[in-house]
Design an enzyme around this catalytic site. Structure first.
Site, PDB file in Angstrom:
ATOM      1  N   SER A 305       0.764  -1.041   0.015  1.00 36.25           N
ATOM      2  CA  SER A 305       0.028   0.079   0.086  1.00 36.25           C
ATOM      3  C   SER A 305       0.805   1.298   0.127  1.00 36.25           C
ATOM      4  O   SER A 305       0.512   2.163  -0.743  1.00 36.25           O
ATOM      5  CB  SER A 305      -0.795   0.045   1.234  1.00 36.25           C
ATOM      6  OG  SER A 305      -0.231  -0.176   2.237  1.00 36.25           O
ATOM      7  N   HIS A 335      -1.746  -8.812   1.488  1.00 30.15           N
ATOM      8  CA  HIS A 335      -1.658  -7.640   2.415  1.00 30.15           C
ATOM      9  C   HIS A 335      -2.536  -7.217   3.474  1.00 30.15           C
ATOM     10  O   HIS A 335      -2.548  -8.041   4.396  1.00 30.15           O
ATOM     11  CB  HIS A 335      -1.560  -6.408   1.414  1.00 30.15           C
ATOM     12  CG  HIS A 335      -0.621  -5.104   1.885  1.00 30.15           C
ATOM     13  ND1 HIS A 335      -0.021  -5.164   3.179  1.00 30.15           N
ATOM     14  CD2 HIS A 335      -0.761  -3.944   1.584  1.00 30.15           C
ATOM     15  CE1 HIS A 335       0.397  -3.658   3.345  1.00 30.15           C
ATOM     16  NE2 HIS A 335      -0.123  -2.972   2.404  1.00 30.15           N
ATOM     17  N   HIS A 412       6.719 -12.596   9.338  1.00 37.08           N
ATOM     18  CA  HIS A 412       6.650 -11.084   8.814  1.00 37.08           C
ATOM     19  C   HIS A 412       7.733 -11.267   7.798  1.00 37.08           C
ATOM     20  O   HIS A 412       8.943 -11.735   7.845  1.00 37.08           O
ATOM     21  CB  HIS A 412       6.894 -10.104   9.857  1.00 37.08           C
ATOM     22  CG  HIS A 412       6.673  -8.772   9.229  1.00 37.08           C
ATOM     23  ND1 HIS A 412       7.703  -7.990   8.592  1.00 37.08           N
ATOM     24  CD2 HIS A 412       5.417  -7.814   9.228  1.00 37.08           C
ATOM     25  CE1 HIS A 412       7.221  -6.806   8.292  1.00 37.08           C
ATOM     26  NE2 HIS A 412       6.028  -6.853   8.789  1.00 37.08           N
ATOM     27  N   ARG A 421       3.888  -4.002  17.634  1.00 28.87           N
ATOM     28  CA  ARG A 421       2.429  -3.938  17.373  1.00 28.87           C
ATOM     29  C   ARG A 421       1.574  -4.783  17.981  1.00 28.87           C
ATOM     30  O   ARG A 421       0.555  -4.586  18.393  1.00 28.87           O
ATOM     31  CB  ARG A 421       2.263  -3.591  15.818  1.00 28.87           C
ATOM     32  CG  ARG A 421       3.020  -2.370  15.320  1.00 28.87           C
ATOM     33  CD  ARG A 421       2.611  -2.501  13.578  1.00 28.87           C
ATOM     34  NE  ARG A 421       3.134  -3.430  13.096  1.00 28.87           N
ATOM     35  CZ  ARG A 421       2.652  -3.900  11.826  1.00 28.87           C
ATOM     36  NH1 ARG A 421       2.393  -2.824  11.086  1.00 28.87           N
ATOM     37  NH2 ARG A 421       3.302  -4.989  11.318  1.00 28.87           N
ATOM     38  N   ASP A 467      -1.181  -8.642  12.914  1.00 26.63           N
ATOM     39  CA  ASP A 467      -2.551  -9.272  12.626  1.00 26.63           C
ATOM     40  C   ASP A 467      -3.061 -10.216  13.525  1.00 26.63           C
ATOM     41  O   ASP A 467      -4.207 -10.471  13.708  1.00 26.63           O
ATOM     42  CB  ASP A 467      -2.639  -9.846  11.383  1.00 26.63           C
ATOM     43  CG  ASP A 467      -2.273  -8.815  10.043  1.00 26.63           C
ATOM     44  OD1 ASP A 467      -2.575  -7.733  10.267  1.00 26.63           O
ATOM     45  OD2 ASP A 467      -1.584  -9.243   9.221  1.00 26.63           O
TER      46      ASP A 467
END
Length: 530
Positions: A305, A335, A412, A421, A467
């Site tokens: 993105s 993504h 990742h 995160r 996620d």
């Protein structure tokens, strides 16, 4: 630019700059100052000439320096490991995770303004940091009033007063409150789509409809010197950042609720208002949305993105066109769409094993997932983001089992440690929802999955990513529609993409045009080197 002619009282937020001594030496350059000195536009106008000279010096003195060797593996492997972009707003370290202008997530949580003591950082504070490299928010309180319109901008006067506002709104993003008006034709553009259309399709269509008001396009058509490109880009970017939560909230209401528009609350901040317009007013949910938007805002420039937004903008496409393109990349299963897959997978565990799943049951289910070939559309991505050596994989596995190293939410492409995160979301859960059954399941997965992935022998990063946790938190507070989660991601990403886009124009970065080659060219020219 359309603005409201009256604005409610806004207060300055407390600053946590006093904790600066806890920062590492790597961020000593960060300029700590009160944002009362200059408004955001004036800050940038003052900074840009200095940064332009800095870029010229870098090009002059370091332009021929090599940043690494490009291999065939990089060319055919998605350009992984290849340094090829200038991205000022954030930098991703494999071990430390993301740093926003040099600040880690824990440091942002300590230093950035919050809506309440020990609260989560406000997205407005992060926006100020991304754009200026400075921590905004002082100890003074202001009554902000729109007093004059000049050259399409409202001038803001700050009058020092005591603050008694129960839910203070930061001074920094005054413009975000007074420019988030969405015209009727944007809603009509969305309404032209079937209500069954994917939320990201409706969201991206709404962003494209916002483009009608692009100030950059208008300025370019009238003739504007390239040294001034950044100014209408700034206007478009702030307009876009302010308006996307309104569009996103309407998409949610249209698909999942009664279709009514919930008006914004001028006493709330950016993240809190987004939650409110979605229909969630639990104070803990407001805090979650502040955290969510902040940590999802930027992840350096190489992800799909961010890179797409930068690429499209390099053609001098305005911020609306560029961000809409970025959203279309974010909507891909490899993504942004991955975040919905995690919650769906976790719920599949509950459906089969129950909420009180034992560690042994969970291990069995993980192995079952790995051996089943599920999530085949995301396989190559998950293998690569875990650092899996696919060359050795094809030797030992049959084609129908090529999909096995896939556990949604783990691994990742850059990180080699637990995603910070993920960590900050886990800390949020421990503080606000420690007894939630799905959170407890996520905690067990944190213990069970990494050792299993490590046993595979080829996984460089078996640890959870962002996620793995976000869906469980949202689900706890009632936002259970996993199909919508990527829209939340998109709203957040507007801060990072638009901040960098402003600097792209300010620094005069050129059209992006890398060289491509064919397989014939590789075979002909690389055999000797191999």
């Amino acid at each position: 630019m359309a603005f409201f002619r009256s604005v409610t009282a806004l207060s300055r937020l407390r600053s946590r700059v006093g904790q600066q001594s806890n920062l590492s030496n790597s961020v000593r350059w960060l300029q700590m100052q009160s944002s009362a000195d200059l408004d955001l536009h004036s800050q940038l106008k003052e900074m840009i000439p200095e940064q332009q000279e800095r870029l010229k010096k870098v090009k002059s003195e370091l332009g021929k320096a090599q940043l690494g060797n490009i291999t065939v593996d990089m060319v055919i492997g998605g350009m992984r490991g290849m340094t090829g972009l200038l991205w000022e707003t954030s930098l991703l370290d494999p071990d430390e995770g993301i740093r926003f202008r040099g600040l880690s997530i824990p440091e942002c949580q300590k230093l950035l303004p919050a809506a309440k003591p020990d609260g989560e950082p406000l997205p407005e504070g992060l926006l100020w940091l991304l754009l200026t490299g400075k921590v905004g928010g002082g100890l003074r309180c202001d009554m902000i009033s729109c007093t004059e319109q000049r050259a399409g901008r409202w001038l803001v006067q700050g009058i020092e007063r005591s603050c008694h506002c129960p839910r203070p709104v930061p001074y920094i993003p005054l413009e975000l409150h007074i420019i988030c008006v969405v015209e009727y034709y944007v809603y009509k553009a969305i309404d032209a789509l079937p209500v069954t259309a994917h939320p990201m399709t409706q969201f991206a269509s709404g962003v494209m409809a916002l483009q009608v008001q692009s100030e950059f396009q208008e300025a370019y058509e009238k003739g504007i010197h390239k040294s001034k490109y950044w100014e209408p880009t700034y206007e478009d970017s702030l307009n876009l950042i302010a308006r996307v939560p309104v569009v996103a909230a309407y998409v949610y209401q249209r698909i999942y609720k009664d279709g009514k528009i919930i008006p914004k609350d001028d006493s709330l901040d950016y993240g809190g208002n987004f939650s409110h317009m979605l229909g969630f007013d639990d104070p803990k949910m407001l805090e979650l949305m502040r955290l969510y938007v902040t940590i999802h805002s930027d992840h350096e420039g190489g992800n799909v993105s961010a890179h797409t937004g930068h690429l499209v903008a390099s053609a001098l496409s305005d911020p609306y066109l560029s961000f809409a393109a970025a959203l279309n990349g974010l909507a891909g299963p490899l993504h942004g769409l991955a975040n919905q897959e995690v919650l769906l997978w976790i719920k599949s565990v509950v459906d089969e094993c129950g909420e009180n799943v034992t560690t042994e049951q969970l291990k069995d289910y993980v192995w079952k997932t790995l051996n089943s070939g599920k999530n085949s559309s995301a396989v190559q991505f998950c293998i690569l983001r875990s650092g899996f050596n696919t060359e050795s994989l094809t030797v030992t596995l049959t084609p129908e089992r090529f999909h096995w190293p896939v556990v949604p939410g783990f691994g990742h492409g850059v990180l080699r440690k637990t995603d910070p995160r993920y960590t900050c979301q886990r800390e949020f859960a421990l503080k606000h929802l420690p007894d939630d059954p799905l959170f407890q399941l996520v905690s067990k997965l944190f213990e069970v999955v990494p050792p299993i992935l490590t046993k595979l022998g080829k996984v460089k990063n078996p640890w959870p990513n962002v996620d793995a946790h976000s869906g469980v938190l949202l689900n706890h507070f009632g936002l259970a529609e996993a199909r919508y989660y990527t829209v939340l991601f998109g709203v957040s990403r507007s801060l990072g993409i638009c901040s960098q886009l402003i600097w792209d124009r300010a620094l005069g970065l050129p059209l992006e045009r890398p060289k491509s080659v064919t397989l014939d060219w590789i075979e002909k020219n690389c055999k000797k080197a191999a």
